[in-house]
Scaffold this motif. Structure first.
Motif, PDB file in Angstrom:
ATOM      1  N   ILE A 110       0.836  -1.195   0.000  1.00  0.00           N
ATOM      2  CA  ILE A 110       0.000   0.000   0.000  1.00  0.00           C
ATOM      3  C   ILE A 110       0.870   1.245   0.000  1.00  0.00           C
ATOM      4  O   ILE A 110       1.906   1.303   0.672  1.00  0.00           O
ATOM      5  CB  ILE A 110      -0.978   0.017   1.201  1.00  0.00           C
ATOM      6  N   SER A 111       0.451   2.237  -0.787  1.00  0.00           N
ATOM      7  CA  SER A 111       1.156   3.523  -0.836  1.00  0.00           C
ATOM      8  C   SER A 111       0.139   4.628  -1.077  1.00  0.00           C
ATOM      9  O   SER A 111      -1.019   4.364  -1.422  1.00  0.00           O
ATOM     10  CB  SER A 111       2.218   3.515  -1.945  1.00  0.00           C
ATOM     11  N   TYR A 112       0.578   5.861  -0.894  1.00  0.00           N
ATOM     12  CA  TYR A 112      -0.306   7.021  -1.057  1.00  0.00           C
ATOM     13  C   TYR A 112       0.396   8.042  -1.926  1.00  0.00           C
ATOM     14  O   TYR A 112       1.551   8.389  -1.669  1.00  0.00           O
ATOM     15  CB  TYR A 112      -0.615   7.627   0.315  1.00  0.00           C
ATOM     16  N   ARG A 113      -0.281   8.495  -2.964  1.00  0.00           N
ATOM     17  CA  ARG A 113       0.253   9.556  -3.795  1.00  0.00           C
ATOM     18  C   ARG A 113      -0.873  10.254  -4.541  1.00  0.00           C
ATOM     19  O   ARG A 113      -1.882   9.641  -4.890  1.00  0.00           O
ATOM     20  CB  ARG A 113       1.312   9.038  -4.787  1.00  0.00           C
ATOM     21  N   ASP A 114      -0.696  11.545  -4.746  1.00  0.00           N
ATOM     22  CA  ASP A 114      -1.639  12.349  -5.523  1.00  0.00           C
ATOM     23  C   ASP A 114      -3.067  12.218  -5.014  1.00  0.00           C
ATOM     24  O   ASP A 114      -4.025  12.130  -5.784  1.00  0.00           O
ATOM     25  CB  ASP A 114      -1.574  11.959  -7.006  1.00  0.00           C
ATOM     26  N   GLY A 115      -3.227  12.179  -3.674  1.00  0.00           N
ATOM     27  CA  GLY A 115      -4.558  12.151  -3.079  1.00  0.00           C
ATOM     28  C   GLY A 115      -5.265  10.814  -3.133  1.00  0.00           C
ATOM     29  O   GLY A 115      -6.457  10.726  -2.820  1.00  0.00           O
ATOM     30  N   THR A 116      -4.547   9.747  -3.504  1.00  0.00           N
ATOM     31  CA  THR A 116      -5.150   8.427  -3.677  1.00  0.00           C
ATOM     32  C   THR A 116      -4.281   7.360  -3.022  1.00  0.00           C
ATOM     33  O   THR A 116      -3.056   7.441  -3.055  1.00  0.00           O
ATOM     34  CB  THR A 116      -5.316   8.103  -5.183  1.00  0.00           C
ATOM     35  N   TYR A 117      -4.933   6.366  -2.435  1.00  0.00           N
ATOM     36  CA  TYR A 117      -4.220   5.188  -1.944  1.00  0.00           C
ATOM     37  C   TYR A 117      -4.161   4.147  -3.064  1.00  0.00           C
ATOM     38  O   TYR A 117      -5.152   3.937  -3.778  1.00  0.00           O
ATOM     39  CB  TYR A 117      -4.932   4.594  -0.722  1.00  0.00           C
ATOM     40  N   TRP A 118      -3.002   3.521  -3.193  1.00  0.00           N
ATOM     41  CA  TRP A 118      -2.766   2.516  -4.233  1.00  0.00           C
ATOM     42  C   TRP A 118      -2.401   1.204  -3.559  1.00  0.00           C
ATOM     43  O   TRP A 118      -1.523   1.165  -2.685  1.00  0.00           O
ATOM     44  CB  TRP A 118      -1.635   2.951  -5.156  1.00  0.00           C
ATOM     45  N   LEU A 119      -3.061   0.139  -3.960  1.00  0.00           N
ATOM     46  CA  LEU A 119      -2.800  -1.182  -3.405  1.00  0.00           C
ATOM     47  C   LEU A 119      -2.379  -2.128  -4.528  1.00  0.00           C
ATOM     48  O   LEU A 119      -3.168  -2.439  -5.427  1.00  0.00           O
ATOM     49  CB  LEU A 119      -4.057  -1.727  -2.710  1.00  0.00           C
ATOM     50  N   TYR A 120      -1.123  -2.548  -4.474  1.00  0.00           N
ATOM     51  CA  TYR A 120      -0.594  -3.523  -5.423  1.00  0.00           C
ATOM     52  C   TYR A 120      -0.582  -4.894  -4.752  1.00  0.00           C
ATOM     53  O   TYR A 120      -0.413  -4.996  -3.529  1.00  0.00           O
ATOM     54  CB  TYR A 120       0.817  -3.135  -5.869  1.00  0.00           C
ATOM     55  N   TYR A 121      -0.727  -5.940  -5.540  1.00  0.00           N
ATOM     56  CA  TYR A 121      -0.789  -7.293  -4.995  1.00  0.00           C
ATOM     57  C   TYR A 121      -0.442  -8.279  -6.111  1.00  0.00           C
ATOM     58  O   TYR A 121      -0.406  -7.909  -7.291  1.00  0.00           O
ATOM     59  CB  TYR A 121      -2.198  -7.590  -4.447  1.00  0.00           C
ATOM     60  N   ALA A 122      -0.200  -9.521  -5.743  1.00  0.00           N
ATOM     61  CA  ALA A 122       0.151 -10.556  -6.727  1.00  0.00           C
ATOM     62  C   ALA A 122      -0.867 -11.684  -6.697  1.00  0.00           C
ATOM     63  O   ALA A 122      -1.465 -11.970  -5.655  1.00  0.00           O
ATOM     64  CB  ALA A 122       1.534 -11.109  -6.419  1.00  0.00           C
ATOM     65  N   VAL A 123      -1.042 -12.311  -7.857  1.00  0.00           N
ATOM     66  CA  VAL A 123      -1.881 -13.504  -7.953  1.00  0.00           C
ATOM     67  C   VAL A 123      -1.077 -14.575  -8.693  1.00  0.00           C
ATOM     68  O   VAL A 123      -0.589 -14.333  -9.801  1.00  0.00           O
ATOM     69  CB  VAL A 123      -3.198 -13.225  -8.697  1.00  0.00           C
ATOM     70  N   SER A 124      -0.925 -15.725  -8.072  1.00  0.00           N
ATOM     71  CA  SER A 124      -0.136 -16.800  -8.665  1.00  0.00           C
ATOM     72  C   SER A 124      -0.490 -18.104  -7.975  1.00  0.00           C
ATOM     73  O   SER A 124      -1.406 -18.153  -7.145  1.00  0.00           O
ATOM     74  CB  SER A 124       1.362 -16.499  -8.517  1.00  0.00           C
ATOM     75  N   SER A 125       0.224 -19.153  -8.326  1.00  0.00           N
ATOM     76  CA  SER A 125       0.105 -20.439  -7.656  1.00  0.00           C
ATOM     77  C   SER A 125       1.494 -20.886  -7.221  1.00  0.00           C
ATOM     78  O   SER A 125       2.503 -20.513  -7.832  1.00  0.00           O
ATOM     79  CB  SER A 125      -0.498 -21.489  -8.603  1.00  0.00           C
ATOM     80  N   TRP A 126       1.530 -21.690  -6.182  1.00  0.00           N
ATOM     81  CA  TRP A 126       2.811 -22.142  -5.631  1.00  0.00           C
ATOM     82  C   TRP A 126       3.614 -22.910  -6.682  1.00  0.00           C
ATOM     83  O   TRP A 126       3.104 -23.799  -7.345  1.00  0.00           O
ATOM     84  CB  TRP A 126       2.540 -23.038  -4.423  1.00  0.00           C
ATOM     85  N   GLY A 127       4.878 -22.503  -6.862  1.00  0.00           N
ATOM     86  CA  GLY A 127       5.778 -23.259  -7.719  1.00  0.00           C
ATOM     87  C   GLY A 127       5.728 -22.913  -9.191  1.00  0.00           C
ATOM     88  O   GLY A 127       6.341 -23.612 -10.004  1.00  0.00           O
ATOM     89  N   THR A 128       5.023 -21.833  -9.571  1.00  0.00           N
ATOM     90  CA  THR A 128       4.987 -21.425 -10.971  1.00  0.00           C
ATOM     91  C   THR A 128       5.231 -19.928 -11.095  1.00  0.00           C
ATOM     92  O   THR A 128       4.950 -19.180 -10.157  1.00  0.00           O
ATOM     93  CB  THR A 128       3.634 -21.772 -11.623  1.00  0.00           C
ATOM     94  N   ASN A 129       5.745 -19.516 -12.253  1.00  0.00           N
ATOM     95  CA  ASN A 129       5.880 -18.078 -12.506  1.00  0.00           C
ATOM     96  C   ASN A 129       4.860 -17.601 -13.539  1.00  0.00           C
ATOM     97  O   ASN A 129       5.039 -16.558 -14.168  1.00  0.00           O
ATOM     98  CB  ASN A 129       7.302 -17.699 -12.920  1.00  0.00           C
ATOM     99  N   HIS A 130       3.791 -18.372 -13.712  1.00  0.00           N
ATOM    100  CA  HIS A 130       2.600 -17.871 -14.415  1.00  0.00           C
ATOM    101  C   HIS A 130       1.875 -16.993 -13.402  1.00  0.00           C
ATOM    102  O   HIS A 130       1.035 -17.464 -12.630  1.00  0.00           O
ATOM    103  CB  HIS A 130       1.728 -19.039 -14.873  1.00  0.00           C
ATOM    104  N   SER A 131       2.239 -15.722 -13.379  1.00  0.00           N
ATOM    105  CA  SER A 131       1.874 -14.833 -12.274  1.00  0.00           C
ATOM    106  C   SER A 131       1.499 -13.449 -12.792  1.00  0.00           C
ATOM    107  O   SER A 131       1.889 -13.057 -13.890  1.00  0.00           O
ATOM    108  CB  SER A 131       3.058 -14.681 -11.304  1.00  0.00           C
ATOM    109  N   ALA A 132       0.765 -12.713 -11.970  1.00  0.00           N
ATOM    110  CA  ALA A 132       0.386 -11.351 -12.333  1.00  0.00           C
ATOM    111  C   ALA A 132       0.376 -10.455 -11.111  1.00  0.00           C
ATOM    112  O   ALA A 132       0.056 -10.899 -10.000  1.00  0.00           O
ATOM    113  CB  ALA A 132      -0.983 -11.332 -13.001  1.00  0.00           C
ATOM    114  N   ILE A 133       0.714  -9.204 -11.323  1.00  0.00           N
ATOM    115  CA  ILE A 133       0.592  -8.160 -10.312  1.00  0.00           C
ATOM    116  C   ILE A 133      -0.554  -7.252 -10.729  1.00  0.00           C
ATOM    117  O   ILE A 133      -0.632  -6.820 -11.887  1.00  0.00           O
ATOM    118  CB  ILE A 133       1.899  -7.370 -10.174  1.00  0.00           C
TER     119      ILE A 133
END
Length: 327
Positions: free
Chosen positions: A106-129
């Motif tokens: 979580i971060s805050y900039r320009d009057g907005t909070y931004w939440l980055y996160y990851a979605v993946s499965s254990w043991g693979t790099n088929h992943s997305a942020i």
């Protein structure tokens, strides 16, 4: 009695900081590692990210649930506050069967909070942020905006464990887990997503497979950028060997080196915090600013509670030579 204990803790912390300020950075391990500050309420957490809210108090988001949330007025007592989202966005299921997100930032900039996160499965790099925004930063107020950056099995990196730093008018995202370690890309400041055709910078790795370094976080202090990362094995309860190491660079894109000059691309990194006593597998770290100090947030596995992951908080102190220590 409470005042006496608080004073004693403060004196001990000051003494430790004074002693450590005159020691080489690599000598901290020979002295001791600090315990996390005592907290009450909902202590269970994994991969915490913490920010002070403009409305007052603090929020911590974490792996677990649909990005689990905790709220605190004072950093000492934490209440369960549900989840960032009521239900997973549909695109998450492209990356795992349960729509389970990991390691938010979580971060805050320009009057907005931004939440980055990851979605993946254990043991693979088929992943997305992915990324979401909120006007308040509180759970239940987030709007998801989809994918920021992805990785596939043909890539030599893994798009999980995001962390954001804004510097010199540019926005950057560090990320990475195993698959040759820690990477970085530039983000578009308006969309919060990766710049089209962005260079994927390489910041840290280990000499040998499986390249067990992940969970990066970058902080600028003085003229240096400091890269914190979690090394070795996570998520094995009391058998976890997670530990936090750090290197620094005069450029946000590196090269990063430790206090001996060893590059983090060659396995370097000063040991900042590792398991001790009941506090096993310290890692999944982030850094935030509160009460006039920098703070280190992380999880540990409580050996006195069957390896339950819990929230660790320690102040960060900066020595005269510029290197951080945890108090």
């Amino acid at each position: 009695m409470g005042g006496t204990v608080t004073l004693r803790r403060a004196l001990l912390a000051t003494t430790a900081a004074t002693v450590l300020a005159f020691l080489p950075n690599t000598a901290q391990a020979a002295v001791s590692y600090p315990d996390p500050q005592p907290i009450t309420g909902q202590q269970i957490i994994h991969d915490p990210t913490v920010v002070r809210l403009k409305s007052g108090g603090y929020v911590a988001y974490s792996t677990g649930g649909v990005i689990g949330a905790r709220l605190s007025k004072d950093l000492k007592h934490w209440d369960d506050a549900g989840n960032a989202f009521a239900e997973p966005p549909s695109w998450w299921y492209e990356y795992n069967d349960t729509g389970d997100p990991w390691a938010p930032d979580i971060s805050y900039r320009d009057g907005t909070y931004w939440l980055y996160y990851a979605v993946s499965s254990w043991g693979t790099n088929h992943s997305a942020i992915g990324v979401a925004t909120s006007p308040s930063g509180r759970p239940g107020t987030w709007t998801d905006h989809g994918k920021v950056f992805t990785s596939e099995k043909t890539d030599t990196w893994n798009a999980i464990d995001p962390a954001i730093i804004k510097t010199d008018g540019r926005l950057w995202m560090t990320f990475g887990s195993y698959w040759t370690g820690i990477r970085m890309v530039q983000l578009d400041r308006t969309t919060g997503k990766a710049v089209q055709g962005a260079t994927v910078h390489h910041l840290a790795t280990r000499p040998d497979a499986p390249y067990a370094v992940e969970g990066p976080y970058i902080v600028k202090h003085g003229r240096y950028y400091y890269l914190f990362a979690s090394y070795d094995q996570c998520c094995a309860g009391v058998n976890s060997t997670y530990k936090i190491r750090v290197g620094r660079s005069t450029s946000v894109t590196g090269p990063y080196v430790d206090s001996t000059g060893k590059p983090l691309l060659e396995g370097g990194g000063d040991l900042l915090l590792e398991g001790h006593g009941r506090y096993i597998g310290t890692g999944g770290e982030s850094v935030f600013r509160a009460k006039g100090h920098d703070w280190l947030a992380y999880h540990y596995y409580d050996a006195d509670d069957e390896g339950t992951p819990k929230l660790g908080l320690n102040q960060l102190h900066w020595k005269e030579n510029g290197w951080p220590i945890a108090l």
